[in-house]
Design a protein around this motif. Structure first.
Motif, mmCIF file in Angstrom:
data_model
loop_
_atom_site.group_PDB
_atom_site.id
_atom_site.type_symbol
_atom_site.label_atom_id
_atom_site.label_comp_id
_atom_site.label_asym_id
_atom_site.label_seq_id
_atom_site.Cartn_x
_atom_site.Cartn_y
_atom_site.Cartn_z
ATOM 1 N N SER A 35 0.843 -1.198 0.000
ATOM 2 C CA SER A 35 0.000 0.000 0.000
ATOM 3 C C SER A 35 0.876 1.245 0.000
ATOM 4 O O SER A 35 2.077 1.191 0.283
ATOM 5 C CB SER A 35 -0.898 0.011 1.239
ATOM 6 N N ILE A 36 0.265 2.383 -0.312
ATOM 7 C CA ILE A 36 0.999 3.655 -0.306
ATOM 8 C C ILE A 36 1.599 3.903 1.073
ATOM 9 O O ILE A 36 2.761 4.308 1.199
ATOM 10 C CB ILE A 36 0.076 4.820 -0.714
ATOM 11 N N LYS A 37 0.826 3.628 2.114
ATOM 12 C CA LYS A 37 1.323 3.845 3.482
ATOM 13 C C LYS A 37 2.487 2.917 3.798
ATOM 14 O O LYS A 37 3.461 3.325 4.433
ATOM 15 C CB LYS A 37 0.202 3.638 4.499
ATOM 16 N N GLU A 38 2.394 1.652 3.380
ATOM 17 C CA GLU A 38 3.478 0.701 3.632
ATOM 18 C C GLU A 38 4.771 1.133 2.956
ATOM 19 O O GLU A 38 5.858 1.031 3.537
ATOM 20 C CB GLU A 38 3.070 -0.692 3.155
ATOM 21 N N ALA B 113 5.560 4.255 2.115
ATOM 22 C CA ALA B 113 6.017 5.463 2.815
ATOM 23 C C ALA B 113 6.742 5.095 4.105
ATOM 24 O O ALA B 113 7.807 5.650 4.412
ATOM 25 C CB ALA B 113 4.833 6.380 3.113
ATOM 26 N N ASP B 114 6.187 4.159 4.864
ATOM 27 C CA ASP B 114 6.814 3.736 6.121
ATOM 28 C C ASP B 114 8.157 3.056 5.867
ATOM 29 O O ASP B 114 9.146 3.328 6.555
ATOM 30 C CB ASP B 114 5.889 2.768 6.871
ATOM 31 N N ASN C 114 5.197 10.541 7.450
ATOM 32 C CA ASN C 114 3.788 10.206 7.302
ATOM 33 C C ASN C 114 3.438 10.182 5.816
ATOM 34 O O ASN C 114 4.247 10.551 4.958
ATOM 35 C CB ASN C 114 2.881 11.200 8.056
ATOM 36 N N ILE C 115 2.223 9.745 5.523
ATOM 37 C CA ILE C 115 1.811 9.570 4.133
ATOM 38 C C ILE C 115 1.686 10.907 3.416
ATOM 39 O O ILE C 115 1.845 10.999 2.184
ATOM 40 C CB ILE C 115 0.494 8.768 4.077
ATOM 41 N N SER C 116 1.432 11.987 4.163
ATOM 42 C CA SER C 116 1.318 13.317 3.561
ATOM 43 C C SER C 116 2.660 13.773 2.988
ATOM 44 O O SER C 116 2.731 14.279 1.862
ATOM 45 C CB SER C 116 0.819 14.325 4.593
ATOM 46 N N PHE D 144 5.080 11.833 2.112
ATOM 47 C CA PHE D 144 5.364 10.938 0.984
ATOM 48 C C PHE D 144 4.647 11.426 -0.272
ATOM 49 O O PHE D 144 5.232 11.489 -1.361
ATOM 50 C CB PHE D 144 4.923 9.514 1.325
ATOM 51 N N SER E 214 0.080 12.251 -7.857
ATOM 52 C CA SER E 214 0.030 11.589 -6.554
ATOM 53 C C SER E 214 0.614 10.192 -6.660
ATOM 54 O O SER E 214 0.753 9.648 -7.762
ATOM 55 C CB SER E 214 -1.419 11.507 -6.076
ATOM 56 N N LYS F 26 -0.785 7.351 -5.985
ATOM 57 C CA LYS F 26 -1.765 6.471 -6.617
ATOM 58 C C LYS F 26 -1.782 6.668 -8.130
ATOM 59 O O LYS F 26 -1.794 5.698 -8.901
ATOM 60 C CB LYS F 26 -3.154 6.736 -6.037
#
Length: 301
Positions: free
Chosen positions: A258-261, A263-264, A270-272, A274, A285, A287
Motif C-alpha cells: 500500500s501507499i502507506k506501507e 512510505a513507512d 507520514n503519508i502526507s 510521501f 500523486s 496512486k
C-alpha cells in the motif's frame, strides 16, 4: 504483481551454476537461454551483456529498454531488472564485475562516475561492425584463458583483460560526456563521494537526511553537500532524493504494498510527506503515478 526481490551478485551466480568462469571478482557467462523473470532482480555488480543474435526487452530501473544484435546492455551496480523477455533465437555473452572489485580497481578512474551515470540512463549501446568484432576478439581471448589456465597470475590476467574491455567501452561513451578534465589521482573529496554513494545503496535506517549520512561518514552535512556538488554536480540531498525516487518507482510498479506501507518502509514521517515528495518529483500523486507506471508497462507488452 511481483513482490519478491532477488539480489544477484557473483556468489549467487556461482551457487546456482550459471557461470563459465569466476574468480570471485569477475564472472563470464554464455547464455543461449531465454529467461523470463518472475521476480525483481537487483544486480549487485557491473553487468555487460553483448547480444550475438535475437532481441531482448526488459525493464531496467522502471524504464523499458529494447536491444538487438550487436548491442551492448550495460547495467551499473544496483540496477533493478524486471519483465525480461527474449526472442527465440536469442544468444548473448555476459561479463560481470563485482562492486567491491570495481571500487579497488583501476576502473575507479577519473571518468567512472560520469560513465556509470551515462549508462544508467542509456543502458543500450549499439556497436559498429568494427567495434563488434573487437569485442568478439576480447571475449575469445577470455574464453581461451578460461580453457587454458597456466596458474601463474591467472586471476590478474583475467582482470586485466576485463579492464581492457571496460576501457574500450569507456572510449565509446567518453565522447558523449563532453569535455572532462584530466586528474592524476583521487582527491579526498572524490573518496568521500564514493563512500557516500556506497552508503546510499546499503544504509538501512529510515533516517534519510543529509545529517544522518554525514554522521555516518564523520563529516558535517554542509561539507558533505559541498563535496558532492563539486565532484558530481549534485548536492547530497539531490542524490538522496534520486535514490528515493528510484526506490519509490520500483515499489509502486512491482509490489502490492500500500501507499502507506511504502512510505513507512522508505522512512517518510507520514503519508502526507510521501505524497508531497512524489507529487514534486513525478507531477502526480502516488496512486496516480502507480497507475501511470502500470499503463506504461501494458503498452510495452
Amino acid at each position: 504483481m511481483i513482490q519478491k526481490e532477488i539480489n544477484v551478485n557473483i556468489d549467487y551466480l556461482i551457487k546456482n551454476g550459471l557461470v563459465n568462469y569466476s574468480d570471485g571478482d569477475i564472472v563470464i557467462m554464455n547464455s543461449n537461454e531465454r529467461p523470463r523473470l518472475e521476480n525483481t532482480v537487483k544486480l549487485e555488480m557491473v553487468t555487460i551483456v553483448y547480444i550475438e543474435e535475437g532481441m531482448m526487452q526488459a525493464d531496467l530501473n522502471g524504464k523499458t529498454v529494447k536491444a538487438g544484435k550487436d548491442d551492448l546492455v550495460v547495467c551499473p551496480p544496483n540496477t533493478f531488472v524486471n519483465r525480461s523477455l527474449t526472442s527465440a533465437d536469442f544468444s548473448s555473452k555476459v561479463i560481470g564485475l563485482s562492486y567491491k572489485a570495481m571500487q579497488r580497481s583501476l576502473l575507479m578512474s577519473k571518468d567512472i562516475w560520469g560513465i556509470m551515470a551515462f549508462v544508467s540512463r542509456n543502458p543500450v549501446i549499439h556497436l559498429e561492425k568494427r567495434t563488434s568484432k573487437m569485442f568478439d576478439k576480447y571475449y575469445s581471448l577470455l574464453s581461451y584463458k578460461i580453457e587454458n589456465p597456466h596458474g601463474f597470475y591467472h586471476k590478474e590476467i583475467m582482470q586485466s583483460l576485463f579492464h581492457c574491455i571496460f576501457y574500450e567501452l569507456s572510449a565509446i561513451i567518453a565522447p558523449k560526456l563532453g569535455n572532462m578534465q584530466e586528474k592524476t589521482q583521487f582527491s579526498q573529496g572524490e573518496i568521500l563521494f564514493k563512500k557516500f554513494i556506497e552508503l546510499l545503496t546499503t544504509y538501512e535506517s529510515n533516517d534519510r537526511s543529509v545529517k544522518a549520512y554525514a554522521e555516518r561518514l564523520c563529516v558535517t552535512p554542509k561539507y558533505l553537500s559541498t563535496v558532492c556538488k563539486s565532484v558530481s554536480g549534485k548536492t547530497a540531498l539531490e542524490w538522496i532524493h534520486d535514490f528515493l525516487a528510484e526506490a519509490i518507482t520500483q515499489k509502486l510498479k512491482y509490489t502490492d504494498f500500500s501507499i502507506k506501507e511504502i512510505a513507512d518502509e522508505l522512512g517518510f514521517p507520514n503519508i502526507s510527506f510521501f505524497g508531497k515528495f512524489v507529487k514534486a518529483r513525478f507531477g502526480v500523486s502516488p496512486k496516480e503515478y502507480r497507475v501511470r507506471l502500470h499503463n506504461s508497462t501494458n503498452e510495452n507488452m
